[in-house]
Scaffold this active site. Structure first.
Site, mmCIF file in Angstrom:
data_model
loop_
_atom_site.group_PDB
_atom_site.id
_atom_site.type_symbol
_atom_site.label_atom_id
_atom_site.label_comp_id
_atom_site.label_asym_id
_atom_site.label_seq_id
_atom_site.Cartn_x
_atom_site.Cartn_y
_atom_site.Cartn_z
ATOM 1 N N VAL A 232 0.977 -1.066 -0.032
ATOM 2 C CA VAL A 232 0.056 -0.040 -0.100
ATOM 3 C C VAL A 232 0.959 1.351 -0.019
ATOM 4 C CG1 VAL A 232 -1.800 1.378 1.204
ATOM 5 C CG2 VAL A 232 -2.010 -1.092 0.846
ATOM 6 N N SER B 282 1.100 9.431 -5.721
ATOM 7 C CA SER B 282 1.432 10.728 -5.257
ATOM 8 C C SER B 282 2.344 11.282 -6.204
ATOM 9 C CB SER B 282 1.927 10.655 -3.723
ATOM 10 O OG SER B 282 0.573 10.259 -2.896
ATOM 11 N N ALA C 231 2.383 1.707 -3.582
ATOM 12 C CA ALA C 231 0.923 2.217 -4.452
ATOM 13 C C ALA C 231 0.644 3.598 -4.209
ATOM 14 C CB ALA C 231 -0.178 1.388 -4.147
ATOM 15 N N GLU C 232 0.672 4.097 -3.115
ATOM 16 C CA GLU C 232 0.254 5.427 -2.773
ATOM 17 C C GLU C 232 1.416 6.334 -3.015
ATOM 18 O OE1 GLU C 232 -1.187 8.557 0.803
ATOM 19 O OE2 GLU C 232 -1.791 6.472 0.937
ATOM 20 N N THR C 233 2.540 5.821 -2.988
ATOM 21 C CA THR C 233 3.857 6.749 -3.231
ATOM 22 C C THR C 233 3.930 6.879 -4.671
ATOM 23 O OG1 THR C 233 4.959 5.969 -1.489
ATOM 24 C CG2 THR C 233 6.217 6.705 -3.282
#
Length: 128
Positions: A46, A54, A49-51
């Site tokens: 996660v 962003s 994925a978020e990195t």
């Protein structure tokens, strides 16, 4: 990225490609990213994925007047992994003024799907 230690550096993530609406990053599956039972930690997936989402959003906004923050993320952990490298490919599926939505597929070295994620990133004006 800043010179201070960040989660990205701590987990060994590497930025491979940033283009219009696409980001590719890798992350090792090792002692930094495994859960106590020896497999890739879902939270590490996660974080990757978020990195990626962003960074992709940051590439599409005006850095002088806007900033972005993860607003929502979900992840389906499809397959386990004990070691090696995983690669995240994030693609923008919605580019709005105040939000962007990204689909992130994390695969192993053989191209097998490890995690499928969707991340919504908020785009907000920078405070003076």
């Amino acid at each position: 990225m800043t010179k201070t230690q960040t989660l990205t550096q701590t987990l060994g993530m590497k930025l491979i490609e940033v283009s219009e609406g696409k980001v590719v990053m890798t992350m090792p599956v090792d002692e930094r990213t495994r859960q106590p039972f020896g497999y890739l930690h879902g939270g590490a997936s996660v974080a990757l994925a978020e990195t990626a989402a962003s960074i992709g959003t940051g590439h599409l906004i005006d850095p002088d007047t806007q900033i972005c923050f993860g607003l929502e993320i979900n992840a389906n952990h499809i397959k386990s992994k004990r070691d090696g490298i995983v690669t995240a490919v994030a693609e923008a599926v919605h580019r709005g003024r105040s939000t962007m939505v990204w689909e992130i597929k994390i695969r192993d070295e053989e191209g097998k799907l490890i995690c499928l994620s969707r991340c919504t990133v908020a785009v907000v004006p920078k405070k003076p």
